[in-house]
Design a protein around this motif. Structure first.
Motif, PDB file in Angstrom:
ATOM      1  N   TYR A 259     -50.943  10.306  70.857  1.00  0.00           N
ATOM      2  CA  TYR A 259     -51.082   8.869  70.563  1.00  0.00           C
ATOM      3  C   TYR A 259     -50.831   8.659  69.074  1.00  0.00           C
ATOM      4  O   TYR A 259     -51.549   9.203  68.231  1.00  0.00           O
ATOM      5  CB  TYR A 259     -52.467   8.363  70.942  1.00  0.00           C
TER       6      TYR A 259
ATOM      7  N   GLY B  64     -50.880   6.109  66.148  1.00  0.00           N
ATOM      8  CA  GLY B  64     -51.388   4.800  65.773  1.00  0.00           C
ATOM      9  C   GLY B  64     -50.344   3.969  65.050  1.00  0.00           C
ATOM     10  O   GLY B  64     -49.510   4.499  64.314  1.00  0.00           O
TER      11      GLY B  64
ATOM     12  N   TYR C  68     -55.583   9.722  77.274  1.00  0.00           N
ATOM     13  CA  TYR C  68     -55.204   8.539  76.480  1.00  0.00           C
ATOM     14  C   TYR C  68     -56.421   7.963  75.768  1.00  0.00           C
ATOM     15  O   TYR C  68     -56.378   7.665  74.566  1.00  0.00           O
ATOM     16  CB  TYR C  68     -54.565   7.502  77.404  1.00  0.00           C
ATOM     17  N   ARG C  69     -57.521   7.813  76.473  1.00  0.00           N
ATOM     18  CA  ARG C  69     -58.741   7.274  75.850  1.00  0.00           C
ATOM     19  C   ARG C  69     -59.231   8.204  74.738  1.00  0.00           C
ATOM     20  O   ARG C  69     -59.636   7.749  73.657  1.00  0.00           O
ATOM     21  CB  ARG C  69     -59.843   7.103  76.902  1.00  0.00           C
TER      22      ARG C  69
ATOM     23  N   ARG D 285     -57.082   8.019  71.586  1.00  0.00           N
ATOM     24  CA  ARG D 285     -57.346   6.773  70.852  1.00  0.00           C
ATOM     25  C   ARG D 285     -58.653   6.882  70.070  1.00  0.00           C
ATOM     26  O   ARG D 285     -58.771   6.348  68.963  1.00  0.00           O
ATOM     27  CB  ARG D 285     -57.393   5.577  71.804  1.00  0.00           C
TER      28      ARG D 285
END
Length: 442
Positions: free
Chosen positions: A204, A206, A292-293, A296
């Motif tokens: 991921y 940002g 994914y969580r 993040r």
């Protein structure tokens, strides 16, 4: 000057010229209809002229060239040099450019240059050198129509590539969301040549002013080339998602480390080394939504607390404490750190050694023996230091699970902030990778 493509005024010659141009147009249309593609069109051009031709992309790489025309063994023409000798070029007209011979400047023969473009996009340059036959109306018309058909082929391929990319991005979203029917995902993956049930590392990235402006397709392609694996990409709510296929031959921990290094190289290459990146462990398809969580949460932790240049961090580097660090009140988190290990942060004699030993104790799975080996001290010294930590903080990290979690959470914040007594994440990672490889070889 721009080479003329007008017809001769003599009616008989004009009819012959029209017939030749019709034959050229028919040949190009047949090649395109048969799916000959760019190389097929260049081969058709080569068959229609005695002069050598090259198709050269904007990065000045030869895409295709004539293979049998006399002189085709010449080195590729220097497009920039030819354009510089010609002078200012107006690409809006998309007409062949005739560059005269200028032996004194190193241009020993005439060249025809045709910009292969559509709208505002320059795909390539079609270049013909005057070697075996003098340039005339036929050669100029040939280059002109070839440029048109090549531009059409490039535009079609660009649309196909975009459609394929959109389909791959959709598949990536479906894999991450995890609520589509398995057979639908499998069918889409088969159509795209993607292994739906492969283990993957989810990355991921940002959003930042620099990276958000980059095309996901370009970044995914760079990572795929660097690691030599399949990479899917799509957009998340506040960043970019990469799904990187994990090779069966790689140790999972080692592959995650390779991914982290590849992401650092990528961000450095686009001039955004400070972009925050979360990297999951090697994950089965059913676990990608959770990955994914978790990634993040990593990005949130780094953005909130990291004061160092270490911005690419794995989920396993942070552990479950990341949930509290990512979502807790900033002031409350800092007060919590002070309450837990404040006695080790006053700079007193030996406190740095105690912090480093405490962190090493957790990095080695609470092993006194491995901690001693890593720190280069006696095992009894490790025990004495852990007893000193207990005396100063009240934490019984050797046997109390609650105290272990409290200490690990506080140490995580200190590590994110770059405390000098706490080793960097990659220092720990190198140790874990080495230990894992040692187990495989045993």
């Amino acid at each position: 000057m721009t080479a003329p493509t007008t017809l001769t005024a003599d009616p008989r010659h004009r009819l012959e010229e029209l017939n030749r141009r019709y034959a050229v147009e028919l040949r190009f249309s047949e090649v395109s209809a048969a799916g000959g593609g760019i190389s097929g069109l260049v081969a058709a051009i080569a068959d229609l002229t005695a002069n050598p031709v090259w198709l050269i992309d904007p990065q000045r790489r030869v895409v295709s060239r004539s293979m049998h025309a006399r002189g085709s063994d010449f080195r590729p023409p220097a497009v920039d040099e030819l354009l510089a000798h010609y002078g200012p070029v107006d690409l809006a007209g998309a007409q062949p450019i005739l560059v005269p011979a200028q032996p004194a400047l190193g241009v020993v023969r005439r060249h025809l240059l045709m910009p292969v473009r559509r709208d505002d996009c320059l795909f390539a340059w079609l270049v013909m050198a005057e070697v075996s036959g003098r340039f005339g109306r036929d050669e100029t018309a040939l280059v002109n129509r070839a440029g048109f058909h090549l531009a059409s082929e490039y535009a079609v391929q660009r649309r196909v590539a975009r459609a394929s990319w959109n389909a791959r991005a959709t598949l990536a979203r479906q894999l991450v969301r995890g609520h589509s029917r398995d057979d639908d995902i499998a069918d889409a993956a088969d159509y795209l040549g993607v292994q739906a049930d492969a283990d993957r590392v989810l990355v991921y990235i940002g959003d930042s002013p620099g990276v958000a402006a980059h095309d996901e397709e370009v970044l995914a392609s760079q990572v795929a080339t660097d690691l030599g694996v399949e990479v899917l990409a799509t957009r998340g709510r506040e960043g970019m998602i990469l799904l990187i296929e994990a090779p069966d031959s790689e140790v999972p921990v080692a592959f995650v480390h390779h991914v982290k290094r590849a992401m650092r190289r990528l961000l450095a290459s686009v001039g955004q080394p400070d972009t925050t990146v979360g990297v999951s462990g090697v994950t089965r398809p059913a676990g990608l939504q959770r990955a994914y969580r978790e990634t993040r949460e990593v990005v949130l932790c780094v953005d909130r607390f990291a004061r160092t240049t270490e911005r690419v961090i794995a989920v396993d580097d942070l552990g479950p404490a990341r949930l509290f660090v990512a979502n807790g009140d900033l002031g409350a988190v800092r007060r919590y750190v002070q309450d837990v290990v404040g006695a080790l942060l006053d700079g007193g004699p030996g406190t740095s050694d105690l912090l480093r030993t405490l962190q090493c104790f957790f990095d080695t799975g609470r092993s006194v023996r491995e901690s001693a080996a890593r720190l280069g001290i006696h095992e009894n010294t490790v025990r004495l230091r852990m007893a000193k930590v207990h005396d100063l903080t009240g934490l019984d990290v050797a046997s109390d699970a609650n105290d272990q979690l409290s200490a690990q959470t506080a140490l995580l914040v200190l590590r994110l902030e770059g405390h000098p007594a706490i080793p960097a994440f990659d220092e720990r990672h190198a140790f874990v990778v080495g230990a894992d490889r040692g187990k495989d070889s045993a």
